[in-house]
Design a protein around this motif. Structure first.
Motif, short mmCIF file in Angstrom:
data_model
loop_
_atom_site.label_atom_id
_atom_site.label_comp_id
_atom_site.label_asym_id
_atom_site.label_seq_id
_atom_site.Cartn_x
_atom_site.Cartn_y
_atom_site.Cartn_z
N GLN A 17 5.07 11.02 4.85
CA GLN A 17 5.69 9.74 5.12
C GLN A 17 7.00 9.76 5.28
OE1 GLN A 17 2.57 8.93 1.87
NE2 GLN A 17 3.18 6.88 2.25
N HIS A 133 -0.78 16.68 0.26
CA HIS A 133 -0.68 15.13 0.08
C HIS A 133 -1.70 14.69 1.28
CE1 HIS A 133 1.19 11.73 -1.69
NE2 HIS A 133 0.70 11.17 -0.81
N PHE A 134 -2.62 14.82 1.37
CA PHE A 134 -3.53 14.25 2.58
C PHE A 134 -3.53 15.04 3.88
CE2 PHE A 134 -2.74 9.68 0.81
CZ PHE A 134 -3.97 9.44 -0.03
N ASN A 178 -3.47 15.75 -3.43
CA ASN A 178 -3.30 14.32 -3.76
C ASN A 178 -4.41 13.14 -3.69
OD1 ASN A 178 -1.03 12.14 -3.94
ND2 ASN A 178 -2.11 11.31 -2.15
N GLU A 179 -4.63 12.51 -4.65
CA GLU A 179 -5.64 11.37 -4.93
C GLU A 179 -6.83 11.89 -4.46
OE1 GLU A 179 -3.13 7.23 -4.96
OE2 GLU A 179 -3.73 7.83 -3.08
N TYR A 311 -1.28 1.89 -9.42
CA TYR A 311 -0.76 0.75 -8.84
C TYR A 311 -1.46 -0.57 -9.45
CZ TYR A 311 1.45 3.88 -5.51
OH TYR A 311 2.38 5.05 -5.05
N ASN A 327 -4.96 -0.46 -4.00
CA ASN A 327 -4.50 0.78 -3.25
C ASN A 327 -5.73 1.52 -2.56
OD1 ASN A 327 -3.50 3.57 -2.72
ND2 ASN A 327 -3.61 4.15 -4.72
N TRP A 344 -1.72 -6.76 -3.87
CA TRP A 344 -2.26 -6.03 -4.84
C TRP A 344 -2.03 -6.65 -6.08
CZ3 TRP A 344 -0.74 -0.36 -3.84
CH2 TRP A 344 -1.16 0.43 -2.48
N GLU A 370 2.50 8.39 -9.80
CA GLU A 370 2.89 7.31 -8.59
C GLU A 370 2.66 6.09 -9.45
OE1 GLU A 370 0.93 7.49 -4.88
OE2 GLU A 370 0.86 9.29 -4.40
N TRP A 418 6.88 5.73 -7.27
CA TRP A 418 6.78 5.96 -5.73
C TRP A 418 7.71 4.75 -4.90
CZ3 TRP A 418 4.30 9.21 -2.76
CH2 TRP A 418 4.45 9.06 -1.49
N SER A 425 4.31 3.57 4.86
CA SER A 425 3.15 3.22 4.12
C SER A 425 2.13 3.85 4.38
CB SER A 425 3.06 1.93 3.97
OG SER A 425 1.64 1.48 3.74
N ALA A 426 1.30 4.71 3.45
CA ALA A 426 0.13 5.53 3.92
C ALA A 426 -1.06 4.44 4.27
CB ALA A 426 -0.23 6.34 2.70
N GLY A 427 -1.24 3.54 3.69
CA GLY A 427 -2.33 2.57 3.90
C GLY A 427 -2.19 1.75 5.34
N LYS A 433 7.07 -2.28 4.33
CA LYS A 433 6.30 -2.31 3.01
C LYS A 433 7.36 -1.14 2.33
CE LYS A 433 2.08 -1.98 0.33
NZ LYS A 433 0.79 -1.29 0.28
N TYR A 435 9.42 0.66 -1.06
CA TYR A 435 9.04 1.05 -2.47
C TYR A 435 10.42 1.34 -3.28
CZ TYR A 435 4.12 0.85 -2.31
OH TYR A 435 2.62 0.55 -2.18
#
Ligand code: BG6
Length: 472
Positions: A17, A133-134, A178-179, A311, A327, A344, A370, A418, A425-427, A433, A435
């Motif tokens: 990212q 991370h993904f 990650n996640e 988040y 998220n 969110w 995060e 984060w 943005s990842a999403g 967007k 941060y």
């Protein structure tokens, strides 16, 4: 009272990212590079639309990121100026192993992160490194179908071995995935999974998750063997699931949602598949195929600490309700909360609730890796952003975290918001967007100077760290 003196304040980012430079330094292509911005992104990240290379029709924002690849010195200097004690960052797998299968790593990629760690050292910033991370090399996706194939474990461990060996002098804190629970919600972005027509997606997801869980346990083993100083954590997307009402059916659904999320951490922290998961996965016919030694491995190598992103909380109803974003996945709209510009929920007390729930459940040190507010920033004529909304969000979350530490006795190692410098943005793949504590002049269409400009929150966070969380 207050935060312990060794509390790790800092910020978090992900290679895909922020770095950009995806065709430089011998780097190979990864799943995260080919997730386009725009309306097709969702179908790609959930594995319904196959995209294994870039095409002319789409924009790929990760390709340029915010140019951390060339500007890491300036970015880390800014983190140093804020007084960071820790910088959570990730390694792009394909910088180290461009196609994921090479015997020998790419020295140029190794050197890049070594330089990053050297910069961190200049400012006494401790790196906290997310191994994946993904990201997953495209070659491994084409050849093996990503994490659905057990052979991914060996490729991942080869990466781990190189990282633990070559960065031994710089890094002692690692996160394996990650996640990890995002595999259920964004399987291509999270684990390189794409699905064929009529395929049982749940079965593939839980099989792939099992491979990641084994890889994570083996990474813990390897990290401890290679350096007894190493501490390895898991990482999941957290956020307490509230029942929409006190109707038992709503309470039950909320409990199921929590269990779905905690499943991964239950395995990584306690070392075995929890009984609810065994029963439910078996009933659905999606219990993963395991090798003989798997259960023993999981038991022997649990993580040292638990990290998570927070988040928002979620609100769960047994019957259909109006929904709210969150998220990566939606839930019922909580009538008691306010919402960000991306819809969110904003729920600082939810962070205290989550911290308590996770600590009660595992009794291991926690790390919030995060937390932050994605918002539209409007710079004034000098490029300055007065982001009081971000300060308000962070202040209230830090207050909640402080209460969890001071009043509830939660053992918390640190907080990395984060993300310190604006990034993609990842999403949604959007640049708008934002941060960061630092504004990056890169616009949605890719234009801009990429200059870094300190926002109001930059000075605020600097004071927070300086006072160890006393001045908020
Ligand atoms: C988490 C991810 O899901 O949330 C990050 O670990 C991501 O990579 C962050 O950027 C915020 O989500 P988004 O969609 O606003 O970028």
């Amino acid at each position: 009272m207050g935060f312990p003196v060794e509390f790790l304040w800092g910020g978090a980012s992900a290679a895909n990212q922020c770095e950009g430079g995806i065709f430089e330094g011998g780097r190979g292509l990864a799943n995260v590079d080919v997730c386009p911005s725009g309306p097709d992104r969702n179908a790609v990240i959930i594995g319904h639309r196959k995209m294994f290379q870039m095409d002319e029709e789409h924009q790929y924002p990760a390709a340029g990121g915010v140019d951390f690849y060339h500007r890491y010195r300036e970015d880390i200097q800014l983190m140093g100026e804020m007084g960071f004690k820790v910088y959570r960052m990730s390694i792009a797998w394909t910088r180290i192993f461009p196609n994921g299968e090479e015997e020998m790593p790419n020295e140029e990629g190794i050197a890049f992160y070594e330089h990053v760690f050297q910069e961190c050292r200049k400012y006494r910033i401790k790196p906290l490194v997310t191994i994946s991370h993904f990201d997953c090399p495209i070659h491994l996706i084409e050849k093996y179908g990503g994490w659905r194939d057990r052979r991914m474990i060996d490729h991942y461990l080869r990466l781990c071995r190189v990282l633990f060996e070559r960065y031994r002098d710089y890094v002692t804190h690692w996160l394996t995935f990650n996640e990890i629970n995002m595999i259920l919600h964004a399987p291509f972005m999270g684990a390189g999974l794409c699905f064929g027509n009529g395929e049982n997606e749940e079965q593939v997801k839980y099989q792939a998750a099992h491979h990641e869980l084994i890889a994570s346990a083996l990474a813990v083993k390897l990290a401890h063997e290679m350096n007894p100083e190493n501490k390895v954590g898991c990482m999941f997307a957290a956020g307490a699931a509230y029942p929409y009402s006190c109707r038992p059916q709503d309470v039950w659904e909320a409990l199921l949602t929590d269990q779905e999320n905690y499943f991964f951490v239950d395995v990584q922290a306690r070392g075995y598949y929890p009984s609810y998961a065994v029963k439910r996965l078996q009933k659905k016919g999606v219990y993963p195929v395991m090798d003989g030694g798997d259960e023993k491995l999981l038991r022997e190598y649990p993580v040292d600490f638990i990290s998570f992103s927070y988040y928002n909380s979620r609100c769960i109803a047994a019957e259909e309700q109006e929904t709210a974003e969150g998220n990566l996945f939606k839930s019922a709209k909580n009538p008691y909360l306010k919402f960000s510009e991306w819809g969110w929920p904003i729920d600082p007390l939810g962070l205290r609730i989550t911290l308590n729930q996770v600590y009660d459940r595992y009794q291991k040190p926690l790390f919030i890796v995060e937390n932050g507010l994605g918002a539209l920033d409007c710079p004034d004529a000098d490029g300055y952003v007065s982001d009081d909304y971000r300060i308000d969000y962070l202040r209230e979350h830090i207050r909640a975290m402080k209460a969890a530490v001071e009043e509830d006795g939660v053992d918390l190692m640190g907080y990395t918001s984060w993300a310190p410098i604006d990034l993609i943005s990842a999403g949604t793949g959007e640049m708008k967007k934002r941060y960061g504590y630092v504004y990056v002049d890169r616009q949605e269409d890719g234009s801009g100077t990429l200059n870094r400009i300190r926002k109001k929150s930059f000075y605020w966070y600097q004071r927070v760290i300086e006072s160890n969380g006393e001045v908020l």
